[in-house]
Design a protein around this motif. Structure first.
Motif, mmCIF file in Angstrom:
data_model
loop_
_atom_site.group_PDB
_atom_site.id
_atom_site.type_symbol
_atom_site.label_atom_id
_atom_site.label_comp_id
_atom_site.label_asym_id
_atom_site.label_seq_id
_atom_site.Cartn_x
_atom_site.Cartn_y
_atom_site.Cartn_z
ATOM 1 N N PHE A 195 0.970 -1.384 0.119
ATOM 2 C CA PHE A 195 -0.021 0.098 -0.156
ATOM 3 C C PHE A 195 0.998 1.315 -0.035
ATOM 4 O O PHE A 195 1.448 1.520 1.087
ATOM 5 C CB PHE A 195 -0.969 0.087 1.129
ATOM 6 N N HIS A 216 -7.952 1.647 3.559
ATOM 7 C CA HIS A 216 -6.287 2.196 3.842
ATOM 8 C C HIS A 216 -6.247 3.453 3.267
ATOM 9 O O HIS A 216 -5.452 4.465 3.752
ATOM 10 C CB HIS A 216 -5.662 0.905 3.281
ATOM 11 N N HIS A 268 -5.164 7.567 4.678
ATOM 12 C CA HIS A 268 -4.042 8.552 4.309
ATOM 13 C C HIS A 268 -4.562 9.758 4.223
ATOM 14 O O HIS A 268 -3.871 10.725 4.525
ATOM 15 C CB HIS A 268 -3.276 7.968 3.124
ATOM 16 N N HIS A 321 3.203 4.891 7.514
ATOM 17 C CA HIS A 321 2.380 3.906 7.849
ATOM 18 C C HIS A 321 2.528 3.428 9.329
ATOM 19 O O HIS A 321 3.357 4.066 10.190
ATOM 20 C CB HIS A 321 2.775 2.602 6.999
HETATM 21 ZN ZN ZN Z 1 -0.508 3.258 2.688
#
Ligand code: ZN
Ligand code: ZN
Length: 256
Positions: A9, A185, A189, A212
């Motif tokens: 990710f 996810h 952010h 993260h």
């Molecule tokens: Zn990420």
């Protein structure tokens, strides 16, 4: 059989360049500069209702790559759980023809946004833009792929073709679960996690994999391994949750 492939990710940061007049300031009378900032810059606007109490999610997908309605609704549910948007969260979904690009870089993703996006922050209503593309990310390799990227303050992209390749097969997670995990996810952010516009209340930054969380089971871990590498995963309970440190950060920045 265990999957050795790492599903990553990534947070891809585009640098905001100010004052490019014909580019970012106006589009048909609609001010768009407020939606052309960097990832995390609008974290508080998403979380609190100080500037916006309503949200529209503009979803554009390449024909044939429509995300599941269940996963889109799951994202709406996540937003309602974390963000003060008492006037409502609305979905606006449409398709577009393939741009015929096999491997995307983030500048191409951003160029498509400039053409396709129609919703910008206006009045009390904030706008989120999510695109679903029919190609892969340019840095994908045999042992790691990127499913999504948050690249501006109110934009993220999903490489939906890649997501199809790694879901709904034998020993692969259910598509709804993989989509829901990635959507949550990437959106988190935009909420400023981790240390990306939302200040950390305790130190839980994964310094090696910037932005993260260092808690392995957390939604904001860079691999979210526990959530997506379990073969045959089908229950909604398998979507990784934000750990207590990520939740504390969001609450301290105006969230629920
Ligand atoms: Zn990420
Ligand atoms: Zn966390």
């Amino acid at each position: 059989m265990s999957r050795l492939l790492r599903i990553l990710f990534l947070t891809l940061l585009l640098t905001f360049t100010a004052c490019s007049k014909d580019d970012d300031s106006e589009d048909g009378g609609t001010p768009i500069a407020g939606n052309r900032l960097s990832t995390g810059d609008s974290a508080r606007d998403f979380l609190s209702d100080e500037n916006f109490d309503e949200l529209v999610i503009e979803v554009v997908y390449v024909e044939g790559y429509r995300p599941t309605d269940a996963a889109l609704n799951n994202l709406v549910q996540f937003i309602e759980e974390r963000c003060h948007k008492s006037a409502g969260v609305e979905l606006n979904v449409r398709s577009f023809p393939s741009p015929n690009i096999a491997e995307f870089n983030i500048q191409q993703v951003d160029s498509i946004e400039k053409v396709m996006r129609s919703q910008y922050n206006l009045g009390d209503k904030m706008a989120l833009y999510v695109s679903f593309l029919d190609g892969k990310f340019e840095d994908d390799s045999d042992d790691s792929v990127v499913l999504g990227a948050a690249y501006r303050n109110t934009s993220f992209v999903i490489f939906e073709e890649t997501l199809h390749r790694f879901s709904d097969g034998i020993n692969e997670p259910d598509r709804f679960l993989l989509e829901s995990t990635v959507f949550r996810h990437e959106f988190a952010h935009l909420l400023g996690l981790v240390n990306l516009g939302t200040e950390m209340q305790t130190d839980h930054l994964d310094t090696e994999n910037g932005s993260h969380c260092n808690v392995e089971s957390c939604l904001m871990n860079y691999r979210v391994e526990s959530g997506i590498n379990i073969p045959g995963m089908t229950s909604e309970e398998n979507i990784p949750e934000l750990d207590s440190q990520c939740l504390a950060d969001l609450r301290a920045n105006g969230g629920k």
